[in-house]
Design a protein around this motif. Structure first.
Motif, PDB file in Angstrom:
ATOM      1  N   VAL A  12       9.873 -62.088  -5.818  1.00  0.00           N
ATOM      2  CA  VAL A  12       8.921 -63.214  -5.512  1.00  0.00           C
ATOM      3  C   VAL A  12       8.492 -63.026  -4.092  1.00  0.00           C
ATOM      4  CG1 VAL A  12       8.795 -65.679  -5.727  1.00  0.00           C
ATOM      5  CG2 VAL A  12      10.365 -64.624  -7.385  1.00  0.00           C
ATOM      6  N   THR A  13       7.304 -62.804  -3.972  1.00  0.00           N
ATOM      7  CA  THR A  13       6.805 -62.816  -2.760  1.00  0.00           C
ATOM      8  C   THR A  13       6.095 -63.940  -2.076  1.00  0.00           C
ATOM      9  OG1 THR A  13       4.815 -61.464  -3.257  1.00  0.00           O
ATOM     10  CG2 THR A  13       6.839 -60.315  -3.075  1.00  0.00           C
ATOM     11  N   PHE A  14       6.239 -63.893  -0.690  1.00  0.00           N
ATOM     12  CA  PHE A  14       5.359 -65.113  -0.273  1.00  0.00           C
ATOM     13  C   PHE A  14       4.607 -64.730   1.119  1.00  0.00           C
ATOM     14  CE2 PHE A  14       9.676 -66.376  -2.071  1.00  0.00           C
ATOM     15  CZ  PHE A  14       9.230 -67.482  -2.723  1.00  0.00           C
ATOM     16  N   VAL A  15       4.097 -63.450   1.128  1.00  0.00           N
ATOM     17  CA  VAL A  15       3.207 -63.148   2.081  1.00  0.00           C
ATOM     18  C   VAL A  15       1.902 -63.919   2.007  1.00  0.00           C
ATOM     19  CG1 VAL A  15       1.580 -61.313   3.129  1.00  0.00           C
ATOM     20  CG2 VAL A  15       4.103 -60.862   2.584  1.00  0.00           C
ATOM     21  N   THR A  16       1.280 -64.495   3.034  1.00  0.00           N
ATOM     22  CA  THR A  16       0.005 -65.324   2.872  1.00  0.00           C
ATOM     23  C   THR A  16      -1.246 -64.473   3.403  1.00  0.00           C
ATOM     24  OG1 THR A  16       0.387 -66.490   4.848  1.00  0.00           O
ATOM     25  CG2 THR A  16       0.989 -67.669   2.632  1.00  0.00           C
ATOM     26  N   HIS A  17      -0.973 -63.909   4.860  1.00  0.00           N
ATOM     27  CA  HIS A  17      -2.018 -63.167   5.331  1.00  0.00           C
ATOM     28  C   HIS A  17      -1.319 -62.566   6.691  1.00  0.00           C
ATOM     29  CE1 HIS A  17      -1.325 -67.153   7.608  1.00  0.00           C
ATOM     30  NE2 HIS A  17      -1.919 -66.386   8.708  1.00  0.00           N
ATOM     31  N   LEU A  18      -2.215 -61.761   7.198  1.00  0.00           N
ATOM     32  CA  LEU A  18      -1.974 -61.173   8.410  1.00  0.00           C
ATOM     33  C   LEU A  18      -2.680 -62.008   9.558  1.00  0.00           C
ATOM     34  CD1 LEU A  18      -2.048 -57.342   7.417  1.00  0.00           C
ATOM     35  CD2 LEU A  18       0.030 -58.904   7.224  1.00  0.00           C
ATOM     36  N   GLU A  19      -2.119 -61.647  10.801  1.00  0.00           N
ATOM     37  CA  GLU A  19      -2.688 -62.616  11.850  1.00  0.00           C
ATOM     38  C   GLU A  19      -2.802 -61.526  13.123  1.00  0.00           C
ATOM     39  OE1 GLU A  19      -1.256 -66.784  12.348  1.00  0.00           O
ATOM     40  OE2 GLU A  19      -0.449 -66.082  14.407  1.00  0.00           O
ATOM     41  N   CYS A  20      -4.077 -61.760  13.848  1.00  0.00           N
ATOM     42  CA  CYS A  20      -4.008 -60.965  15.193  1.00  0.00           C
ATOM     43  C   CYS A  20      -3.051 -61.573  16.130  1.00  0.00           C
ATOM     44  CB  CYS A  20      -5.509 -61.012  15.892  1.00  0.00           C
ATOM     45  SG  CYS A  20      -5.384 -60.132  17.311  1.00  0.00           S
ATOM     46  N   SER A  21      -2.230 -60.772  16.730  1.00  0.00           N
ATOM     47  CA  SER A  21      -1.111 -61.272  17.675  1.00  0.00           C
ATOM     48  C   SER A  21      -1.905 -61.921  19.062  1.00  0.00           C
ATOM     49  CB  SER A  21      -0.151 -60.414  18.036  1.00  0.00           C
ATOM     50  OG  SER A  21      -0.849 -59.314  18.720  1.00  0.00           O
ATOM     51  N   PRO A  41      -1.805 -55.676  17.795  1.00  0.00           N
ATOM     52  CA  PRO A  41      -1.058 -55.583  16.773  1.00  0.00           C
ATOM     53  C   PRO A  41      -1.356 -56.903  15.736  1.00  0.00           C
ATOM     54  CG  PRO A  41       0.142 -55.076  18.516  1.00  0.00           C
ATOM     55  CD  PRO A  41      -1.254 -55.621  18.853  1.00  0.00           C
ATOM     56  N   LEU A  42      -1.095 -56.593  14.441  1.00  0.00           N
ATOM     57  CA  LEU A  42      -1.093 -57.698  13.315  1.00  0.00           C
ATOM     58  C   LEU A  42       0.127 -58.165  12.956  1.00  0.00           C
ATOM     59  CD1 LEU A  42      -4.014 -56.412  10.840  1.00  0.00           C
ATOM     60  CD2 LEU A  42      -4.314 -58.227  12.901  1.00  0.00           C
ATOM     61  N   LEU A  43       0.517 -59.448  12.950  1.00  0.00           N
ATOM     62  CA  LEU A  43       1.698 -59.859  12.452  1.00  0.00           C
ATOM     63  C   LEU A  43       1.623 -60.453  11.010  1.00  0.00           C
ATOM     64  CD1 LEU A  43       2.438 -62.017  15.650  1.00  0.00           C
ATOM     65  CD2 LEU A  43       3.305 -59.521  15.025  1.00  0.00           C
ATOM     66  N   VAL A  44       2.511 -60.144  10.112  1.00  0.00           N
ATOM     67  CA  VAL A  44       2.629 -60.644   8.744  1.00  0.00           C
ATOM     68  C   VAL A  44       3.024 -62.260   8.869  1.00  0.00           C
ATOM     69  CG1 VAL A  44       3.512 -60.221   6.453  1.00  0.00           C
ATOM     70  CG2 VAL A  44       3.341 -58.264   8.087  1.00  0.00           C
ATOM     71  N   ARG A  45       2.305 -63.030   7.940  1.00  0.00           N
ATOM     72  CA  ARG A  45       2.606 -64.380   7.978  1.00  0.00           C
ATOM     73  C   ARG A  45       3.180 -64.902   6.651  1.00  0.00           C
ATOM     74  NH1 ARG A  45       4.320 -65.291  12.976  1.00  0.00           N
ATOM     75  NH2 ARG A  45       2.579 -65.178  14.552  1.00  0.00           N
ATOM     76  N   TYR A  46       4.172 -65.687   6.333  1.00  0.00           N
ATOM     77  CA  TYR A  46       4.562 -65.975   5.098  1.00  0.00           C
ATOM     78  C   TYR A  46       4.482 -67.494   4.853  1.00  0.00           C
ATOM     79  CZ  TYR A  46       7.048 -61.529   5.724  1.00  0.00           C
ATOM     80  OH  TYR A  46       7.213 -60.121   5.873  1.00  0.00           O
ATOM     81  N   ASP A  47       4.509 -67.882   3.560  1.00  0.00           N
ATOM     82  CA  ASP A  47       4.590 -69.366   3.060  1.00  0.00           C
ATOM     83  C   ASP A  47       6.237 -69.731   3.215  1.00  0.00           C
ATOM     84  OD1 ASP A  47       4.762 -71.741   2.018  1.00  0.00           O
ATOM     85  OD2 ASP A  47       4.543 -71.124  -0.087  1.00  0.00           O
TER      86      ASP A  47
END
Length: 413
Positions: A12-21, A41-47
Motif C-alpha cells: 500500500v504505497t503513499f508516494v504523492t509526487h516529487l519535489e525540487c529540493s 536533486p528531487l525529493l520524494v514526498r508522501y501522504d
C-alpha cells in the motif's frame, strides 16, 4: 512471520509526487526523473496522513527486521520490483573502552558494514535499482570511489540491468575487482570522482544510459534514510544527541534528516533532533570550508586526497542540503587528518574489537576532536556511522614468525 514477508507483501504505497529540493517545484511520481529543471536533486514526498494509519510501532514490531519493513515510507510500488540481497537491520555496537578513555557517557557505532556488499551503499542502491527496474531502465552508469560501485554492480546484476561503473585510478583494488566480479563493466579513469561523473553525465545526455550518480536520481536518498528510521527505533524511539556522519556526497546525512521529519509527522518520535555532524578529511573538506564561511554552496576542493576514499568528493551535488541539515540541527562540519583517522581505526580495533573502515575511523577521530574543542559534551549520547566493513581495506602486517621445529618458548609467546 516469514523471513521474506517484507519483500512479498502487497505494498500500500503513499508516494504523492516529487519535489525540487531548491525551488519546491512539483514533479509527477511514477515517471523517470533525474535532476529538477533547476539542476537540483528531487525529493520524494508522501501522504504522511495516510502513512500514519498504516505504519505504527505495533505493525513494525510484527515485521521481519530488514530495510523493507518501512515499505509505507519507501517509493517502490510493486513487490515484484523489489531488488534485494537481504538488507537486514544493522547493529549498534558500543565502543565502551574508547568511550571511557575519552570520557564520553555513551559512544555507539551504527555498523553498516554488515549489509550486502559490505557497506551502507547497499541501502541506497537497492532502492535506486528497484526504482530503475520499476520505471523500465535497461542500462545504468555511475561514478564511484569504490563501495557504491560494488553495490550498484550487485543490485544491477540481480535486476538484470546492464551496468557501467567509472572509478578513479587509485580506487581501492578490492573495490575495483568486486565491481567486475559482480557483473558490471568497470573502467579506471585518470581523475577524481566528479571527473568520472562528468563522463557519465555526457553519456546520459547522449542517450547511452541512465545516470545513477549520487543525488542525480531521487531514490537513493530514500534507501539511505532508513538508517535514521532504524536508529530511532533501535534507541527506543528517541534520537541520540549527536550523529557523526562521514560526508562525501552526503546522501545519508540528507536522508536521515528527511527521515526524522517524517517520523515526527507520523507521531513515532517527538520534535527532538540529533546535532548532525558532517565529517570530512583535511585533504578534502569542501563542506567544512563552506560551513565555516557561512556559505550555502561549497566550491570544488582542489588536490583532493585522503586515505578515506569514500569521502574524497571534491564537489557534492547536494552541498546545500548537507549544509542545511547541519545548520538546522545545530550541528557542525569538522575535518580530521589522515593520521588521526588511522590512529582511531587502530584504537577501536585493539580496544573494543571493532574494525572500522577509514571513513568510520574519521568519525571516531572527529568525535575525539570535537570533545577536546568543546563542540560536544561528555554527557552527550553520541552515535558514529561506520559505513563499511574494515575488511575491505589494507591492514598493516603485525604478524611474527615461529619455526615449528623449536625449541619453542611457550611462555614468551
Amino acid at each position: 512471520m516469514n523471513w521474506n514477508d517484507n519483500l512479498t507483501a502487497e505494498r500500500v504505497t503513499f508516494v504523492t509526487h516529487l519535489e525540487c529540493s531548491m525551488t519546491g517545484e512539483r514533479y509527477a511520481a511514477d515517471r523517470l526523473h533525474g535532476l529538477s529543471s533547476a539542476g537540483r536533486p528531487l525529493l520524494v514526498r508522501y501522504d504522511l496522513d495516510g502513512v500514519r494509519g498504516a505504519l505504527t510501532r505495533e505493525a513494525l514490531a510484527n515485521r521481519p527486521n530488514d530495510m523493507w519493513r518501512w515499505r509505507e515510507l519507501l517509493p517502490v510500488r510493486r513487490a515484484a520490483d523489489v531488488v534485494s540481497l537481504g538488507e537486514a537491520a544493522t547493529p549498534i555496537v558500543s565502543l565502551a573502552k574508547v568511550g571511557a578513555r575519552l570520557g564520553l557517557k555513551e559512544l555507539l557505532v551504527k555498523d553498516e558494514g554488515r549489509l550486502p556488499t559490505g557497506s551502507f551503499k547497499a541501502r541506497g542502491l537497492a532502492m535506486a535499482v528497484s526504482m530503475a527496474k520499476e520505471l523500465g531502465v535497461a542500462k545504468i552508469a555511475m561514478p564511484t570511489n569504490g563501495n557504491a560501485g560494488a553495490a550498484l554492480a550487485a543490485y544491477g546484476s540481480r535486476a538484470g540491468i546492464e551496468t557501467i561503473v567509472l572509478c578513479p585510478d587509485d580506487t581501492p583494488e578490492i573495490n575495483v575487482r568486486e565491481i567486475a566480479a559482480q557483473g558490471a563493466r568497470v573502467y579506471r579513469v585518470d581523475g577524481l570522482i566528479d571527473e568520472c561523473g562528468a563522463i557519465v553525465g555526457e553519456g546520459a545526455k547522449a542517450g547511452h544510459w541512465f545516470d545513477l550518480s549520487t543525488l542525480k536520481e531521487p531514490y537513493r536518498i530514500e534507501g539511505k534514510k532508513t538508517m535514521g528510521l532504524e536508529l530511532a527505533e533501535q534507541l527506543g524511539w528517541r534520537v541520540p544527541d549527536v550523529i557523526f556522519y562521514p560526508t562525501g556526497g552526503g546522501t545519508g546525512l540528507i536522508g536521515m534528516w528527511k527521515g526524522f521529519a517524517e517520523l515526527e509527522a507520523l507521531g513515532l518520535i517527538g520534535p527532538e533532533r540529533p546535532r548532525m555532524v558532517a565529517v570530512q578529511a583535511e585533504g578534502c573538506a569542501p563542506m567544512v570550508k563552506a560551513w565555516q564561511e557561512g556559505e550555502e554552496h561549497a566550491g570544488r576542493w582542489q588536490d583532493a586526497h585522503t586515505v578515506a576514499a569514500g569521502i574524497r568528493v571534491p564537489k557534492a551535488v547536494g552541498d546545500f542540503l548537507i549544509l542545511r541539515a547541519v545548520r538546522e540541527s545545530g550541528g557542525f562540519a569538522i575535518a580530521v587528518p589522515d593520521e588521526a583517522i588511522l590512529a582511531a581505526i587502530d584504537e577501536a580495533a585493539r580496544q573494543d574489537g571493532l574494525l572500522l573502515c577509514p571513513e568510520g575511523g574519521a568519525t571516531l577521530a572527529a568525535a575525539a576532536q570535537a570533545l577536546e574543542r568543546g563542540l560536544i559534551s561528555r554527557d552527550d549520547h553520541v552515535v558514529l556511522f561506520n559505513c563499511a566493513t574494515g575488511l575491505k581495506y589494507p591492514m598493516p602486517d603485525r604478524s611474527r614468525r615461529l619455526a615449528k621445529a623449536g625449541p619453542i618458548d611457550h611462555a614468551a609467546l
